[in-house]
Design a protein around this motif. Structure first.
Motif, PDB file in Angstrom:
ATOM      1  N   PHE A   1     -76.395 -10.333 -28.243  1.00 26.89           N
ATOM      2  CA  PHE A   1     -76.100 -11.156 -27.074  1.00 26.89           C
ATOM      3  C   PHE A   1     -74.621 -11.014 -26.725  1.00 26.89           C
ATOM      4  O   PHE A   1     -73.761 -11.117 -27.602  1.00 26.89           O
ATOM      5  N   LYS A   2     -74.345 -10.749 -25.444  1.00 26.38           N
ATOM      6  CA  LYS A   2     -72.971 -10.629 -24.983  1.00 26.38           C
ATOM      7  C   LYS A   2     -72.776 -11.468 -23.728  1.00 26.38           C
ATOM      8  O   LYS A   2     -73.655 -11.529 -22.868  1.00 26.38           O
ATOM      9  N   ARG A   3     -71.627 -12.081 -23.647  1.00 25.67           N
ATOM     10  CA  ARG A   3     -71.291 -12.892 -22.481  1.00 25.67           C
ATOM     11  C   ARG A   3     -70.079 -12.289 -21.782  1.00 25.67           C
ATOM     12  O   ARG A   3     -69.084 -11.951 -22.424  1.00 25.67           O
TER      13      ARG A   3
ATOM     14  N   LEU B   1     -75.149 -12.038 -20.524  1.00 31.52           N
ATOM     15  CA  LEU B   1     -74.899 -13.174 -19.644  1.00 31.52           C
ATOM     16  C   LEU B   1     -73.719 -12.838 -18.738  1.00 31.52           C
ATOM     17  O   LEU B   1     -72.581 -12.736 -19.199  1.00 31.52           O
ATOM     18  N   ALA B   2     -74.003 -12.628 -17.469  1.00 29.65           N
ATOM     19  CA  ALA B   2     -72.948 -12.374 -16.480  1.00 29.65           C
ATOM     20  C   ALA B   2     -72.590 -13.710 -15.846  1.00 29.65           C
ATOM     21  O   ALA B   2     -73.179 -14.121 -14.854  1.00 29.65           O
ATOM     22  N   ASP B   3     -71.628 -14.386 -16.445  1.00 33.25           N
ATOM     23  CA  ASP B   3     -71.321 -15.763 -16.057  1.00 33.25           C
ATOM     24  C   ASP B   3     -70.448 -15.798 -14.814  1.00 33.25           C
ATOM     25  O   ASP B   3     -69.418 -15.126 -14.752  1.00 33.25           O
ATOM     26  N   GLU B   4     -70.879 -16.589 -13.830  1.00 29.43           N
ATOM     27  CA  GLU B   4     -70.180 -16.722 -12.549  1.00 29.43           C
ATOM     28  C   GLU B   4     -69.912 -15.352 -11.928  1.00 29.43           C
ATOM     29  O   GLU B   4     -68.790 -14.998 -11.589  1.00 29.43           O
ATOM     30  N   ILE B   5     -70.980 -14.593 -11.765  1.00 30.28           N
ATOM     31  CA  ILE B   5     -70.883 -13.208 -11.308  1.00 30.28           C
ATOM     32  C   ILE B   5     -70.208 -13.093  -9.945  1.00 30.28           C
ATOM     33  O   ILE B   5     -69.532 -12.107  -9.658  1.00 30.28           O
TER      34      ILE B   5
END
Length: 318
Positions: free
Chosen positions: A67-69, A107-111
């Protein structure tokens, strides 16, 4: 473990952390079993990041699940996502340093806080399951899934995702605020902190891949396939739209319907699956003539009109 049991275990596990969002979680798990990527748009603080972390922790086993953020910001560069070739002075050769996108769950946070140039770094890997650096292509491990989160477009400091990027997401979902009882449970249990730390895998990667394969083989009657084709075609000729859904959308629609059937304990697709999926699968892919209009409303109307032509025995009315 049977595919429907795998889906039920994954759904039950996510509900331990995400409270009061059964329908949202069913759609999310269906997208995962269909092998699609998911875009979650909502206001800050509703658990978008938590749900991605939860899914990653629920899938384990002997094979390491990666898992990568990635926190998207305006100063992010494309190679911060894909990786880059670096020169090794010891060997006098270039060595590939993989980026965080080469993982099972990304997880592409706030892409939409990153610039379009950076957003485009995800295009190849989302569509073709590979990253090309120089003349060499690198593949992420299987399964591979991107869960992107974004704040509403009208939020300050955001960049709208281009149509090519949106078309690569199988579904666009929204969690929404929890109801009163769910919020009381959140206050009592603090699941995002205490619950997530104690969460253990409920299925392994082998079971997950087997369930994905089973979902792809779920029966879908020809009349329902025709309804999918007609619904997508209607978005291209409807007067309200300047851009209709793509053939990729048709494939995603069918794949998602089969996976949703598994999540709901069936080995066949029904018209209710199409009605539930039409908006999440199609609405983010179309463009409207009137910017104030809502695509969701037109998609529902189109879908219901087509479903009403299907008889209970699977055939279509004239």
């Amino acid at each position: 473990m049977k595919s429907e049991n795998v889906a039920a275990a994954l759904l039950e596990g996510t509900q331990r952390i995400i409270k009061g969002k059964r329908e949202f979680l069913e759609l999310l798990v269906a997208a995962i079993f269909a092998g699609g990527h998911v875009l979650v748009e909502d206001n800050p603080g509703l658990g978008k990041t938590t749900v991605a972390k939860t899914l990653a922790k629920l899938i384990g086993g002997k094979k390491k699940f990666i898992f990568k953020r990635i926190q998207f910001t305006p100063d992010l560069l494309p190679y911060d996502i894909t990786g880059v070739d670096v020169f090794d002075p010891k060997t006098l050769k270039f060595r590939f340093m993989p980026g965080p996108v080469l993982a099972n769950v990304v997880l592409a946070d706030e892409i939409n806080r990153a610039t379009p140039k950076v957003q485009s770094a995800l295009l190849e890997v989302m569509a073709e399951r590979q990253v090309t650096i120089g003349q060499v292509s690198h593949r992420p491990p299987e399964p591979f899934l991107v869960i992107a989160t974004e704040n509403p477009i009208e939020s300050e400091g955001t960049f709208p995702l281009p149509a090519a990027q949106l078309d690569r997401f199988m579904m666009k979902l929204s969690m929404g605020y929890p109801d009163r009882n769910a919020e009381l449970t959140i206050l009592d249990e603090n699941p995002a902190e205490e619950g997530l730390a104690k969460l253990e895998p409920v299925i392994d990667v082998t079971e997950f891949l087997a369930a994905k394969k089973a979902a792809a083989a779920v029966f879908c009657h020809q009349s329902l396939k025709e309804a999918i084709a007609d619904i997508v075609r209607d978005t291209r000729i409807h007067r309200a739209f300047t851009l209709g859904a793509s053939p990729r959308a048709s494939l995603h629609f069918l794949e998602a319907a089969r996976a949703l059937a598994v999540v709901r304990g069936r080995n066949y697709v029904i018209d209710e699956d199409l009605a539930m999926l039409a908006v999440p699968v199609l609405a983010h892919r179309v463009r409207l003539r009137d910017p104030k209009a809502q695509a969701e409303k037109f998609i529902r109307e189109i879908c219901l009109a087509r479903i009403c032509t299907i008889k209970t025995d699977g055939t279509k009315t004239k």
